[in-house]
Every structure is written in C-alpha cells, then in structure tokens.
Design a protein around this motif. Structure first.
Motif, short mmCIF file in Angstrom:
data_model
loop_
_atom_site.label_atom_id
_atom_site.label_comp_id
_atom_site.label_asym_id
_atom_site.label_seq_id
_atom_site.Cartn_x
_atom_site.Cartn_y
_atom_site.Cartn_z
N ASN A 1 25.96 14.94 2.47
CA ASN A 1 25.69 13.69 1.77
C ASN A 1 26.37 12.48 2.42
N SER A 2 27.02 12.69 3.57
CA SER A 2 27.73 11.61 4.24
C SER A 2 26.81 10.85 5.20
N THR A 3 27.29 9.72 5.67
CA THR A 3 26.50 8.91 6.62
C THR A 3 26.32 9.63 7.95
N ASN A 4 27.23 10.57 8.27
CA ASN A 4 27.15 11.31 9.54
C ASN A 4 25.99 12.31 9.55
N ALA A 5 25.42 12.57 8.37
CA ALA A 5 24.43 13.64 8.26
C ALA A 5 22.99 13.12 8.15
N HIS B 1 20.24 25.15 -4.48
CA HIS B 1 20.11 26.59 -4.75
C HIS B 1 20.77 27.43 -3.66
N PHE B 2 20.55 27.05 -2.40
CA PHE B 2 21.09 27.82 -1.28
C PHE B 2 22.43 27.28 -0.77
N GLU B 3 22.91 26.21 -1.42
CA GLU B 3 24.19 25.59 -1.05
C GLU B 3 24.21 25.19 0.43
N ILE B 4 23.09 24.62 0.88
CA ILE B 4 22.95 24.21 2.28
C ILE B 4 23.89 23.04 2.57
N GLY B 5 24.49 23.04 3.75
CA GLY B 5 25.43 21.99 4.12
C GLY B 5 25.24 21.53 5.55
N PHE B 6 26.22 20.78 6.02
CA PHE B 6 26.17 20.21 7.37
C PHE B 6 27.56 20.27 7.99
N SER B 7 27.62 20.82 9.21
CA SER B 7 28.89 20.81 9.95
C SER B 7 28.86 19.63 10.91
N PRO B 8 29.78 18.67 10.74
CA PRO B 8 29.74 17.45 11.55
C PRO B 8 29.93 17.72 13.04
#
Length: 215
Positions: A16-20, A39-46
């Motif tokens: 949810n950050s500007t980097n993503a 549902h899948f708890e998807i995220g982002f590694s900067p």
C-alpha cells in the motif's frame, strides 16, 4: 512462526506504499481484486537491500532467526545481512493449520534471473511436502466441490476470482509423492488443470506416472 508472520505483515503494508505502484499495477493487469489480495495476504517486497531486515531488527528479532526462517542472507563481504526477496509480489505459503512457513515471490523485474523465487528449505518448510493454498482448500472441501490442481500461485488466485475456493498448486516443482498424498487426502478424484504448453503437458505426464502405482 512469529518472524514469518511479522514479515508477511510488513509485505502487506509495503503493497500500500508509494514504492509499490508498479506492483499494484501488475496485480491490477492480472485481475487480482482487493478481495483476493486480502484473502491470500499478498504483499510486496521493496526493491531495497535490507528494508525487511531493518524492520525486523526494530521489532527485536535476532539475525539468526531471520536467516533460519529464510528471510535474510549473509555473506563474508557484507557486515549487514540482506533481504532474500526484493522487488517481488509476495505470496505467503502456509502449512495445513494456516500458519505461514515460507514465501513465494514473483519478480517485477523482467530481467531477473529467477521469475519465481521460493524460500529455501528451513526447519518449517520443505517445498516438496507443501501445497500452496492447502489450508484454505482443506476448509473448502466441505462444500463437496472437486479439488482443482493447478500450476502456480496466480492460477489459484485467478480461480478464486472466478468463485473456485477448492484449489491448490505445487511450488514450482513437479508433484512429489508427499504432495500427491496431501492432494488425495483432500479429494480422491482431483481435477488436474495444468497449462496446455509443453511444460504443462510434461508435468501432467509425470504426475500420471507417479500416481499409477498407487492407483
């Protein structure tokens, strides 16, 4: 378990950050809804050398635990450990009880040497003994809908959007004997939906060869 859950929370916050922005655009193009992300708890590694490491240090986790969990790496050249996953869409991998035990990361860099990267083997994770989405598919088996076996994370997510909850996938490898037994415990007659390309056809043939002796 605690450090992996904290890492998952970090990846979700980063999405949810500007980097993503690029990551969110990729998910949007692939048709991944907000509901599926949650549902899948998807995220982002900067795209940072040690953003996760520094976050976990602030949370008072020891370096040894981060390395043992497969989140960070060390070498002789660098005094500070560095993150294993960088600039990737992150998919938490869970055990049958729903606890996070590893991650799969899909690179957002088209020039990356590995399009998909899984956590290494750890005390909690052995990729040949785990199925992606196992815990949620296990809950969905009560609905009496057939179990669907697909190739990868994004296939599971796509089918979720279409209303299918009873779906699992291997972790980038050919199905193993352990995984086959897990599948059969969920459904004695699963439906295999591998890709129609040469790799998918080869994987289906190998699965048949693996299953026939048991049948």
């Amino acid at each position: 378990f605690h450090v992996l859950k904290e890492a998952s929370n970090f990846f979700e916050e980063q999405l949810n950050s500007t980097n993503a922005i690029t990551c969110r655009q990729y998910l949007e193009v692939r048709g991944v809804t907000d509901e599926a992300r949650e549902h899948f708890e998807i995220g982002f590694s900067p795209n940072s050398r040690n953003a996760l490491y520094r976050h976990l240090k602030k949370k008072n986790y020891e370096t040894g635990i981060m390395v043992k969990a497969g989140l960070c790496m060390t070498n002789e050249k660098d005094s500070e450990p560095f993150d294993r996953f960088r600039n990737r869409v992150m998919f938490p991998i869970k055990d049958p009880k729903g606890r996070i035990i590893a991650f799969g990361g899909r690179s957002l860099d088209t020039n990356a040497s590995a399009k998909y990267l899984n956590s290494p083997e750890t005390p909690l994770f052995s990729k040949g003994k785990v199925l992606y989405n196992h815990s949620k598919a296990k809950a969905a088996t009560k609905s009496k809908t057939p179990l669907l076996l697909v190739e990868g994370y994004m296939d599971v997510v796509a089918l979720f959007k279409a209303g299918f909850r009873n779906v699992v996938a291997p972790l980038g490898t050919a199905i193993t004997e352990n995984q086959l037994q897990l599948i059969w415990r969920l459904d004695l007659e699963p439906i295999v939906l591998f890709d129609g390309d040469t790799a998918g056809q080869n994987a289906a043939s190998k699965l048949l060869a693996l299953a026939l002796p048991s049948l």
